[in-house]
Design an enzyme around this catalytic site. Structure first.
Site, PDB file in Angstrom:
ATOM      1  N   ASP A 111      39.648  47.342  40.973  1.00 31.73           N
ATOM      2  CA  ASP A 111      39.197  46.135  40.316  1.00 31.73           C
ATOM      3  C   ASP A 111      40.188  45.778  39.192  1.00 31.73           C
ATOM      4  O   ASP A 111      41.389  45.687  39.439  1.00 31.73           O
ATOM      5  CB  ASP A 111      37.761  46.378  39.810  1.00 31.73           C
ATOM      6  CG  ASP A 111      37.085  45.186  39.184  1.00 31.73           C
ATOM      7  OD1 ASP A 111      36.605  44.306  39.921  1.00 31.73           O
ATOM      8  OD2 ASP A 111      37.030  45.125  37.941  1.00 31.73           O
ATOM      9  N   HIS A 293      32.068  46.234  47.140  1.00 31.94           N
ATOM     10  CA  HIS A 293      33.095  46.242  46.102  1.00 31.94           C
ATOM     11  C   HIS A 293      33.426  47.644  45.602  1.00 31.94           C
ATOM     12  O   HIS A 293      34.580  47.947  45.311  1.00 31.94           O
ATOM     13  CB  HIS A 293      32.632  45.379  44.933  1.00 31.94           C
ATOM     14  CG  HIS A 293      33.630  45.270  43.823  1.00 31.94           C
ATOM     15  ND1 HIS A 293      34.859  44.659  43.975  1.00 31.94           N
ATOM     16  CD2 HIS A 293      33.586  45.696  42.530  1.00 31.94           C
ATOM     17  CE1 HIS A 293      35.528  44.706  42.829  1.00 31.94           C
ATOM     18  NE2 HIS A 293      34.779  45.336  41.945  1.00 31.94           N
TER      19      HIS A 293
END
Length: 317
Positions: A111, A293
């Site tokens: 991320d 994610h």
């Protein structure tokens, strides 16, 4: 030494003063000195995100260095927004690698941590051996500053833009109940659903019935809850508030990354894939994993094994 509060043993933290801040750093595998690997978490996350990877990387022969980056955990959280720009974030890593006596290291980022690793490689290519990026591909620097582009395409409610245009609002909402926000955000097996109006992360923070299944156990969630009750969310959100500044700071960098790189995508991640990754990262390999994610937590065994096999293959060449 390890703590007893985590389901998976995690190294005791040490506090290291680097680059004008104190970083809370989790070190493991010092017996593997000479083979460093630095793990960079994203938002809203912690070094604890790597709890599944650390023991496997140590067993594979790596000296693992996993900081809570500035603004997170017990690391320093400066008040000035510009203290979270990409020069400061990458400068922390330079000083951290120097502290351990290394000229070069392998870097893994997820991320926002992946953005820091990509940028670190642009600024300091001679300090990087190999790169593994999870979720966030290399972000091409176009002709329009990133936030301006996002606002024009995605609107003022898009969370990157909202963080900048309405400072303090989301911070306060997240701070009011960290466990609820983190538990609602860290999900797996989420069904596809159309986007709702408004700022998505605020809606998630307020949600009573989050979709999918919780990713974190109660013990794991308590680690995040305790950390963000201490630090708050503003420091991490300040990373977003430097996106246009970062666009300017990266203007003179050679945009091509030449180091071997592994890009790991979660097939159900909402983060956009890059269709031109190999043009800017010519030595990249791309891997798809059936995950959302938080790929390194949700499918940790598959992700960890893939990373270690790729690193070993690149080491042998």
């Amino acid at each position: 030494m390890t703590t007893s509060t985590h389901e998976i043993p995690f190294a005791e933290a040490i506090i290291i003063s680097v680059n004008g801040v104190d970083l809370e750093v989790f070190e493991a595998g010092s017996e593997n000195a000479g083979n460093p690997i630095v793990l960079c978490h994203g938002w809203p996350d912690l070094a604890y995100t790597w709890r599944f990877q650390v023991p496997a990387l140590v067993a594979a022969g790596y000296h693992v260095i996993a900081p809570n980056q500035r603004g997170f955990g017990n690391s320093t959280a400066p008040e000035d927004v510009v203290d979270y720009d990409i020069e400061h974030l990458t400068g922390d890593l330079v000083a951290l690698v120097d502290y351990f006596g290394y000229e070069r290291a392998t870097f893994i980022g997820h991320d926002w941590g992946a953005f820091v690793v990509w940028s670190f490689t642009l600024f300091y290519p001679h300090r990087v051996d190999k790169i593994v990026a999870l979720s966030l591909p290399y972000l091409v620097r176009g002709e329009v500053p990133w936030l301006d582009f996002m606002e024009a395409v995605l609107g003022s409610d898009y969370y990157f833009v909202h963080f900048n245009k309405q400072p303090g609002i989301a911070d306060a909402i997240f701070d009011s109940d960290p466990a609820r926000f983190i538990n609602n955000l860290y999900r797996k097996n989420e069904p596809l659903s159309p986007p709702k109006p408004g700022m998505a992360l605020i809606e998630i923070a307020h949600g009573d019935s989050p979709l999918g299944d919780p990713l974190l156990s109660e013990i794991e969630l308590s680690v995040y809850d305790s950390a963000f009750k201490h630090s708050g969310f503003t420091g991490g959100i300040n990373w977003y508030r430097n996106l246009n500044r970062n666009w300017h700071l990266l203007a003179d960098a050679d945009p091509i990354i030449r180091q071997p790189a592994l890009m790991v995508y979660g097939l159900r991640d909402t983060v956009a894939r890059s269709e031109q990754l190999s043009a800017f990262v010519p030595n990249v390999e791309e891997l798809n994993i059936d995950s959302g994610h938080w790929v390194h937590q949700e499918r940790h065994e598959e992700t960890t094994n893939a990373i270690i096999k790729w690193l070993a293959r690149k080491q042998d060449k």
